[in-house]
Scaffold this motif. Structure first.
Motif, PDB file in Angstrom:
ATOM      1  N   SER A 136     -25.973 -20.269   8.043  1.00  0.00           N
ATOM      2  CA  SER A 136     -25.104 -19.919   6.936  1.00  0.00           C
ATOM      3  C   SER A 136     -25.421 -20.859   5.774  1.00  0.00           C
ATOM      4  CB  SER A 136     -23.631 -20.006   7.359  1.00  0.00           C
ATOM      5  OG  SER A 136     -22.794 -19.546   6.330  1.00  0.00           O
ATOM      6  N   ASP A 138     -23.202 -23.702   2.735  1.00  0.00           N
ATOM      7  CA  ASP A 138     -21.935 -24.101   2.135  1.00  0.00           C
ATOM      8  C   ASP A 138     -21.589 -23.228   0.930  1.00  0.00           C
ATOM      9  OD1 ASP A 138     -23.730 -25.095   0.267  1.00  0.00           O
ATOM     10  OD2 ASP A 138     -23.011 -27.166   0.365  1.00  0.00           O
ATOM     11  N   SER A 141     -18.738 -20.956   1.508  1.00  0.00           N
ATOM     12  CA  SER A 141     -17.387 -21.508   1.575  1.00  0.00           C
ATOM     13  C   SER A 141     -16.595 -21.084   0.341  1.00  0.00           C
ATOM     14  CB  SER A 141     -17.443 -23.038   1.642  1.00  0.00           C
ATOM     15  OG  SER A 141     -16.167 -23.597   1.419  1.00  0.00           O
ATOM     16  N   SER A 143     -13.465 -22.210  -0.374  1.00  0.00           N
ATOM     17  CA  SER A 143     -12.733 -23.361  -0.915  1.00  0.00           C
ATOM     18  C   SER A 143     -13.634 -24.348  -1.639  1.00  0.00           C
ATOM     19  CB  SER A 143     -11.963 -24.071   0.201  1.00  0.00           C
ATOM     20  OG  SER A 143     -12.841 -24.541   1.204  1.00  0.00           O
ATOM     21  N   ALA A 158     -20.267 -15.619   2.549  1.00  0.00           N
ATOM     22  CA  ALA A 158     -18.843 -15.590   2.887  1.00  0.00           C
ATOM     23  C   ALA A 158     -18.547 -14.413   3.805  1.00  0.00           C
ATOM     24  CB  ALA A 158     -18.003 -15.506   1.611  1.00  0.00           C
ATOM     25  N   ASN A 161     -19.742 -15.305   7.279  1.00  0.00           N
ATOM     26  CA  ASN A 161     -18.814 -16.215   7.951  1.00  0.00           C
ATOM     27  C   ASN A 161     -17.597 -15.466   8.477  1.00  0.00           C
ATOM     28  OD1 ASN A 161     -20.587 -18.214   7.199  1.00  0.00           O
ATOM     29  ND2 ASN A 161     -19.258 -19.122   5.651  1.00  0.00           N
ATOM     30  N   GLN A 162     -17.063 -14.555   7.668  1.00  0.00           N
ATOM     31  CA  GLN A 162     -15.890 -13.796   8.085  1.00  0.00           C
ATOM     32  C   GLN A 162     -16.215 -12.880   9.270  1.00  0.00           C
ATOM     33  OE1 GLN A 162     -12.616 -13.673   8.384  1.00  0.00           O
ATOM     34  NE2 GLN A 162     -12.178 -13.369   6.207  1.00  0.00           N
ATOM     35  N   ARG A 165     -16.387 -14.888  12.383  1.00  0.00           N
ATOM     36  CA  ARG A 165     -15.046 -15.230  12.858  1.00  0.00           C
ATOM     37  C   ARG A 165     -14.418 -14.034  13.579  1.00  0.00           C
ATOM     38  NH1 ARG A 165     -11.104 -19.000  12.484  1.00  0.00           N
ATOM     39  NH2 ARG A 165     -12.257 -20.390  11.109  1.00  0.00           N
ATOM     40  N   ASP A 184     -24.890 -24.896   8.230  1.00  0.00           N
ATOM     41  CA  ASP A 184     -25.309 -25.159   6.849  1.00  0.00           C
ATOM     42  C   ASP A 184     -26.421 -26.200   6.912  1.00  0.00           C
ATOM     43  OD1 ASP A 184     -25.590 -25.842   4.163  1.00  0.00           O
ATOM     44  OD2 ASP A 184     -23.864 -27.203   4.224  1.00  0.00           O
ATOM     45  N   GLU A 222     -17.472 -22.958  15.205  1.00  0.00           N
ATOM     46  CA  GLU A 222     -17.414 -24.012  14.205  1.00  0.00           C
ATOM     47  C   GLU A 222     -18.390 -23.697  13.071  1.00  0.00           C
ATOM     48  OE1 GLU A 222     -16.673 -28.262  15.687  1.00  0.00           O
ATOM     49  OE2 GLU A 222     -17.912 -27.380  17.281  1.00  0.00           O
ATOM     50  N   PHE A 223     -18.046 -24.176  11.878  1.00  0.00           N
ATOM     51  CA  PHE A 223     -18.891 -24.088  10.684  1.00  0.00           C
ATOM     52  C   PHE A 223     -19.275 -25.514  10.343  1.00  0.00           C
ATOM     53  CE2 PHE A 223     -18.814 -22.496   5.939  1.00  0.00           C
ATOM     54  CZ  PHE A 223     -20.183 -22.599   5.879  1.00  0.00           C
ATOM     55  N   TRP A 233     -13.965 -23.785   5.167  1.00  0.00           N
ATOM     56  CA  TRP A 233     -14.109 -22.333   5.090  1.00  0.00           C
ATOM     57  C   TRP A 233     -13.805 -21.837   3.681  1.00  0.00           C
ATOM     58  CZ3 TRP A 233     -15.971 -19.472   9.132  1.00  0.00           C
ATOM     59  CH2 TRP A 233     -16.045 -20.109  10.370  1.00  0.00           C
TER      60      TRP A 233
END
Length: 233
Positions: A136, A138, A141, A143, A158, A161-162, A165, A184, A222-223, A233
């Motif tokens: 992935s 950063d 992310s 945030s 993003a 990542n979703q 999850r 990352d 985990e990321f 995240w």
């Protein structure tokens, strides 16, 4: 009693980070199955020649479901200790309103949909105490996005990542205890990262591999970055 060598299946191992990860696992005594696109000779083929048979090269265009199904058939009956998906593209730094639909589709299919198709299709090959990882960034992310830019690439990571999850929650409900990782690698001098990036492949890769190995058998999602630190995240 001799321990059986572990096996890593690395999707997208022809160059830079993917090739470096393949080499790192070989240096640790693993067997490696690495994939390349098309029939052109790559650095992975060169690495295989000096591997004493511990590196096998397979062909896969990850965005082609037919090729993915064919690879799954070729690997039927095998088990792997690590499945790692390393593949991403970028198509320039355009504001999202200027991104053509075809470009949006291409980047989302390559960076988000196809890696998850690989996980869904090849995940059953991973041992119950094994690891499934995806490269992935950063930039995926939400945030940490305080500067903007790279709208489409950020959105694709993003989304990846979703989706990972979602996969993790679904698999946990089915009793799956394998370790799941979004990695990352840092800002690395690759074709995607550019020449001004702060890290060389040789600086990023050992940390990525060491981080993944430190999480082996711990389960959950985990990321993390190449230093083993959590990414917001």
């Amino acid at each position: 009693m001799t321990n059986t060598p572990k096996t890593a299946l690395i999707i997208g191992a022809s160059r830079t980070l993917g090739l470096g990860i393949a080499a790192e696992y070989l240096s640790r005594g693993w067997h490696v199955i690495g994939t390349v696109r098309g029939s052109r000779r790559t650095g992975l083929h060169d690495l295989a020649e000096g591997s004493d048979g511990r590196l096998t090269v397979e062909t896969l265009e990850m965005t082609d479901p037919g090729q993915l199904a064919a690879l799954c058939d070729r690997l039927a009956g095998r088990t792997v200790d690590l499945l790692f998906v390393n593949a991403a593209i970028t198509r320039g730094d355009l504001p999202i309103g200027e991104v053509p639909t075809a470009m949006f589709t291409e980047v989302m299919v390559t960076n988000a949909l196809s890696p998850m198709r690989v996980v869904e299709t090849l995940g059953p090959l991973v041992t119950p105490d094994g690891t499934i990882g995806i490269m992935s960034s950063d930039q995926g992310s939400v945030s940490l996005n305080t500067e903007g830019g790279q709208d489409l690439y950020r959105a694709s990571k993003a989304a990846l990542n979703q989706l990972m999850r979602c996969y993790a929650v679904r698999r946990a409900g089915a009793g799956d205890v394998r370790t799941l990782l979004l990695m990352d690698p840092g800002w690395v001098r690759t074709e995607l990262g550019g020449p001004e990036a702060e890290l060389g492949v040789e600086e990023s890769v050992p940390g990525v591999v060491e981080t993944m190995e430190s999480r082996r058998g711990k389960g959950g999602l985990e990321f993390l970055d190449h230093r083993g630190e959590a990414v917001a995240w």
